[in-house]
Design a protein around this motif. Structure first.
Motif: not given
Ligand code: SF4
Ligand code: SF4
Length: 445
Positions: A144-161
């Motif tokens: 919700g806070m958008g913190l996953t964006k700091v992981l970079g697009p690939q890792l953020a995509a993995m976290e989202q899944l």
């Protein structure tokens, strides 16, 4: 180092039937996402012809247009000229793995994925510390806070899944043999899948339950690994062959089987290709590979072929609506079945899962408008091309929501994870889970 200008392994004359009509374009997910001719089947076939003619070099830019392809094979179904784009892209993929065609960061990311995803023990070790994060309010807060964006697009995509992780995610709990209920009609082997057993172990449990209840003995070879689908679809030939060989060895040791069943369509597509994949191996291995490929059957395909038993059908009871009321003739439960590409286009299976779902009383099946278009999962596509995958996932979610479905049904783990990520609030279940739930309701009453 100079990139190759030719593509060894391309089927001779394989590009010739393409008349550049463009009928395949509306079904092509990468064309829908990127809108560029070079990211369409017609554009890629044109590029292959030019490479073969020595007029174009396979450099990083050209390779990028092949990397944008999801390998969904929708263009094969759509093509009126019979172009086998599946064979063209399969022959091209290994060439794309030449080190000069991708950035060091892309190569490292791929190496990490191929070193992790096909090995459940490694995946489990990595995920263990995430048990107190996945599916919890903390994860919702971080997202919700958008913190996953700091992981970079690939890792953020993995976290989202990342789905919630149950204790069953961390060990294979199915017994080695699940006896048939009543008279045994068949004896089958069950492939657990590397990603499926970790991220959605309930699918394998439901599959075994439905099979056993239909008089089918299920054998689950111990220590079975990955079938190699993840690497096969990315042209990682040596690793795929090694994984296939190990799996063949496991299934060979369990006695005679009528079939080897697969409940993830990407895996089924690869298992059915084993004969071709290992045709040039030592004769004994090549023969065993061909035999396993012959026995590989999608679980929906198998059940539709052999038929549900009368007792099982009698045990199917209406599913319940979200408000707890059972579905009825006046108020049926609406399901939308999502065709996984490697099931529909790769194996030509579309009727079997629908037929099984319609055996459940008071179920209404609705079709999404873009039925044969990829959801953007496509093996590791949503991890290596996250921007395009995001667009396609959102597009598919809108289409499925537009059906008014109360449950989206998907028979492929990759699609299910992608759809869950985009269909918040709408359950996504495997056909075997839906059948098991209906049968379980019947058992309880
Ligand atoms: S692949 Fe088939 S449908 Fe697509 S442009 Fe070529 S001939 Fe037409
Ligand atoms: S395999 Fe799918 S993404 Fe690739 S060209 Fe064909 S339709 Fe497009």
């Amino acid at each position: 180092m100079t990139a190759p200008t030719t593509l060894p392994g391309l089927p001779p004359g394989g590009t010739d039937p393409c008349v550049h009509c463009g009928f395949c374009l509306p079904s092509c997910a990468s064309y829908l996402a990127l809108g560029s001719e070079m990211d369409s089947p017609r554009g890629r076939i044109h590029a292959l012809k030019a490479i073969e003619a020595g007029e174009l070099t396979l450099d990083a830019t050209v390779a990028g247009h092949f990397d944008s392809c999801l390998g969904c094979l929708a263009c094969v179904s759509a093509c009126p000229s019979g172009v086998r784009y599946d064979q063209l892209i399969e022959a091209t993929r290994p060439r794309l793995n030449a080190p000069e065609l991708r950035s060091p960061a892309q190569q490292l990311w791929r190496r990490l994925l191929f070193g992790l995803l096909p090995y459940p023990a490694r995946l489990r070790a990595l995920l263990r510390p995430l048990r107190s994060y996945a599916g919890t309010p903390l994860q919702a807060l971080v997202r919700g806070m958008g913190l996953t964006k700091v992981l970079g697009p690939q890792l953020a995509a993995m976290e989202q899944l990342l789905p919630p992780l149950s204790p069953d995610s961390f060990s294979d709990r199915l017994p080695q043999v699940i006896p048939a209920v009543g008279e045994r009609r068949y004896r089958v082997g069950l492939l657990l899948g590397c990603v499926q057993r970790v991220f959605d172990p309930a699918v394998n449990a439901a599959t075994a339950q439905v099979l056993a209840a239909n008089g089918i003995e299920v054998v689950v070879p111990t220590d079975q690994g990955c079938c190699g689908a993840v690497t096969h679809h990315q042209g990682e030939e040596a690793q795929t062959r090694a994984l296939a060989q190990a799996l063949i060895h496991r299934f060979n040791g369990v006695g005679p089987l009528d079939a080897v069943l697969v409940s993830a369509s990407g895996c089924g597509h690869s298992l059915k290709a084993y004969g071709r994949l290992l045709a040039d191996a030592a004769p004994e291995l090549a023969a065993a590979a061909a035999e396993l490929a012959d026995k590989a059957v999608d679980v929906q395909e198998f059940l539709a072929r052999v038929g549900l038993t009368t007792a099982f059908q009698a045990g199917l009871k209406p599913l319940t609506h979200p408000d707890g009321c059972p579905a009825s003739a006046d108020r049926p439960l609406t399901l939308a079945y999502h065709d996984a590409c490697h099931m529909l286009h790769g194996q030509g299976i579309s009727a079997a899962p629908r037929q099984l779902l319609q055996a459940i009383p008071h179920v209404r099946l609705r079709e999404p408008l873009e039925q044969g278009v990829c959801c953007g999962s496509a093996g590791i596509y949503n991890l290596v091309q996250p921007t395009e995958a995001e667009l396609l996932g959102a597009r598919k979610a809108d289409d499925l929501r537009g059906t008014g479905a109360q449950i989206a049904v998907s028979a492929n783990i990759g699609c299910s994870l992608q759809l869950r990520r985009h269909l918040a609030g709408l359950p996504v279940q495997h056909p075997m889970q839906v059948l098991a739930r209906s049968f379980g309701a019947g058992q309880a009453t």
